[in-house]
Scaffold this active site. Structure first.
Site, PDB file in Angstrom:
ATOM      1  CE  LYS A  90      53.692 -42.820 -12.247  1.00  0.00           C
ATOM      2  NZ  LYS A  90      54.163 -42.569 -10.882  1.00  0.00           N
ATOM      3  CB  THR A  91      59.128 -39.239 -15.224  1.00  0.00           C
ATOM      4  OG1 THR A  91      57.829 -38.948 -14.728  1.00  0.00           O
ATOM      5  CG2 THR A  91      59.519 -38.234 -16.267  1.00  0.00           C
ATOM      6  CG  ASP A 143      53.206 -38.027 -15.466  1.00  0.00           C
ATOM      7  OD1 ASP A 143      52.868 -39.173 -15.090  1.00  0.00           O
ATOM      8  OD2 ASP A 143      53.810 -37.232 -14.734  1.00  0.00           O
ATOM      9  CB  THR A 199      48.930 -42.173  -9.523  1.00  0.00           C
ATOM     10  OG1 THR A 199      48.036 -41.202 -10.047  1.00  0.00           O
ATOM     11  CG2 THR A 199      50.331 -41.610  -9.506  1.00  0.00           C
ATOM     12  NE  ARG A 255      59.234 -36.821  -7.691  1.00  0.00           N
ATOM     13  CZ  ARG A 255      58.150 -37.133  -8.371  1.00  0.00           C
ATOM     14  NH1 ARG A 255      57.005 -37.257  -7.757  1.00  0.00           N
ATOM     15  NH2 ARG A 255      58.213 -37.340  -9.663  1.00  0.00           N
TER      16      ARG A 255
END
Ligand code: ADP
Length: 541
Positions: free
Chosen positions: A172-173, A217, A268, A327
């Site tokens: 997302k980032t 975020d 999330t 990640r």
């Protein structure tokens, strides 16, 4: 000291440095240790000519980092220079301290943004893709986003607001930075739970320039007053809020006008966003776990960014253990990169990968010992469920949050688990999975036992054990009846070629009337016994 001991020592010193940096330890010690590591690397290069080129290169790099350290150096910069990645920020803070630190980070980002504006360069994390074309997977989202970006550019207006849903680590980032890059605009970043009140929220917005991407975020954790203030910011580029007038002490309504910006929210927990907020996002994208193929592409790219080579087949082995999360895959890549550095190689091979994952006890489906405990407890203690979450957690002695956020999502994704109002339940494939793993483990145990008897020359015991296993398989799997000899005849006639028939019969005869395997008239070599072990263990499948 031999080469292996030297590599271990070098490895240990390097790890000490990393740990000192992570824990903000003495920079002088970091400096001294790095000098030692560079000397040790040079010695490794001298002892092992095959490793020389890479060891020397690493030695120079480590030496230069050591030389650059002075009392004003930042831990983050040294860490980045060594590892190519960001120093983990949150270690263990109290809620209040954590908030303060995060706020500081927010203001730093804003400050930096004013110094160096768009496009957004990602210098801290070299593994992050910077363009949409480098962003792997999530094809539907990429197409729609690509079109929206093109249209906004043609119109010369900022993109409409965007919300990204998806579990941690799915990108997302990364995507929000890419959006800023592709639009050629500035990037302002903040974290929902770090915003304490509407005033700090307004302070951040006061630094936003026309066309900027404002990334929030964990937007579902914004304080309610801010979430409400954001409605008018998104729609009319204006924030109105109540504040105390310092002169009169009276509360008054303040309105701040903002430039046009694009809000990119990430969460999330899609279900935790208020409907009115959700409705204000024109573009809504759900990021899904990645396929193993996509993760393996990310792995190959990441290795090549770190100047390491990894075949597609090896990358696939890493992908299978990454749970569909980039990640996690990149964290493995970083660990292999450390290992390669210390082993003095630039090639990540199959053996390195399997031994690493065996050590971590992560199987080839990406399940670790916590996941297996969860599945086995559900199967063995609760007959596969359903059972309530609380009961299951207390039986596992694992915190509910960890179970819900780290263990269950992947088991659900793999289709091994079902969650219903009745509680947690193994799916049919979950039950099959546990049983298969059990069979595999018992097969491996049996095989190890047979091989150890063979190695110890305990032939009599071994032949008896092998034949009784064979007898059991004839009865249970092939429904055969009669004496062992009769069953063997029927089985061999239907399933074996001549060579295997004669080998199994030799085994039977040896067992029935035990004769030492090397007895002349009925010779049975160790290699033949091994062949029987492999064959009989294989029949269990
Ligand atoms: P999130 O914000 O969803 O928690 P991030 O955007 O921080 O996740 O992504 C975690 C890491 O995974 C990043 O460092 C990035 O390098 C990598 N990554 C994420 N998505 C992709 C992708 N689609 N392609 C390549 N790398 C990705």
């Amino acid at each position: 000291m031999n080469i292996l001991e030297l590599k271990d020592l070098c490895n240990a010193n390097y790890k000490k440095c990393i740990s000192l940096l992570e824990n903000k330890g003495s920079l002088k010690t970091v400096h001294d240790l790095l000098i030692k590591v560079s000397e040790q690397l040079l010695t490794i290069g001298q002892i092992a000519p095959g490793d020389r080129a890479i060891a020397n290169k690493r030695a120079v790099k480590v030496f230069n980092v050591a030389r650059s350290i002075n009392k004003d150096s930042s831990y983050d910069d040294i860490y980045f220079a060594l590892t190519g990645s960001y120093l983990p920020q949150e270690i263990e803070e109290t809620e209040a301290e954590e908030t303060e630190i995060k706020e500081e980070k927010v203001s730093k980002v804003v400050e930096n943004k004013n110094v160096s504006r768009s496009p957004v360069g990602e210098i801290k994390n070299p593994l992050r893709p910077l363009q949409l074309s480098d962003y792997i997977g999530q094809d539907d989202c990429k197409v729609q986003l690509g079109n929206a970006i093109k249209a906004a550019r043609l119109r010369g207006t900022p993109l409409k607001h965007i919300i990204l849903f998806g579990n941690a680590g799915l990108g997302k980032t990364t995507l929000s930075r890419i959006i800023a890059n592709e639009m050629g605009s500035g990037f302002v970043e903040m974290n929902g739970p770090a915003i304490r009140d509407v005033q700090s929220f307004v302070n951040i917005f006061s630094k936003v320039n026309e066309g900027d991407v404002v990334f929030i975020d964990e937007i579902h954790r914004l304080p309610t007053v801010c979430a409400e203030a954001i409605y008018s910011a998104m729609e009319d580029y204006r924030i109105s809020y109540m504040a105390k007038n310092p002169n009169t002490g009276e509360s008054e309504n303040i309105t701040v006008n903002l430039p046009r910006f694009t809000l990119v929210g990430a969460t999330t927990h899609s279900g935790m966003l208020a409907k009115p907020l959700l409705d204000r996002f024109v573009h809504q994208f759900h990021l899904k776990p990645y396929t193993d193929e996509d993760i393996s592409k990310i792995v190959v790219k990441s290795f090549s960014k770190l100047n390491l080579e990894c075949s597609t087949m090896c990358a696939m082995e890493i992908a299978k253990r990454s749970r569909g999360i980039p990640r996690k895959a990149n964290a493995f890549v970083e660990q292999f990169s450390d290992k390669a550095l210390l082993d003095g190689t630039t090639i990540i091979d199959f053996e390195m990968i399997t031994s690493f994952f065996d050590q971590l006890k992560i199987n080839e489906d990406g399940l670790d010992s916590f996941d297996m405990d969860y599945l086995e407890t559900l199967n063995d203690k609760y007959g596969g469920g359903p059972v309530g979450l609380e009961t299951l957690c207390s039986c596992l002695s694992i915190d509910k949050n960890i179970v819900e956020n780290q263990i269950e999502p992947y088991l659900l994704f793999k289709g091994l688990l079902k969650v219903s109002s009745g509680g947690r339940e193994l799916s049919a494939s979950g039950v099959e999975y546990v049983n298969n793993l059990r069979k595999k483990a018992s097969k491996e145990n049996n095989k190890n036992y047979f091989v150890s008897l063979l190695e110890d020359h305990q032939y009599e015991k071994l032949l008896i054990a092998l034949c009784s296993m064979l007898e059991g398989i004839f009865k249970e799997k092939y429904n055969l009846e009669g004496t062992f000899q009769e069953m063997m005849d029927v089985y061999c006639e239907n399933n074996c070629d001549e060579a295997m028939t004669s080998l199994l019969n030799k085994l039977r005869m040896k067992r029935n009337d035990f004769v030492h395997p090397n007895d002349r008239d009925l010779e049975l070599e160790d290699s033949e016994i091994m062949e029987c072990i492999e064959y009989i263990c294989g029949l269990e499948d």
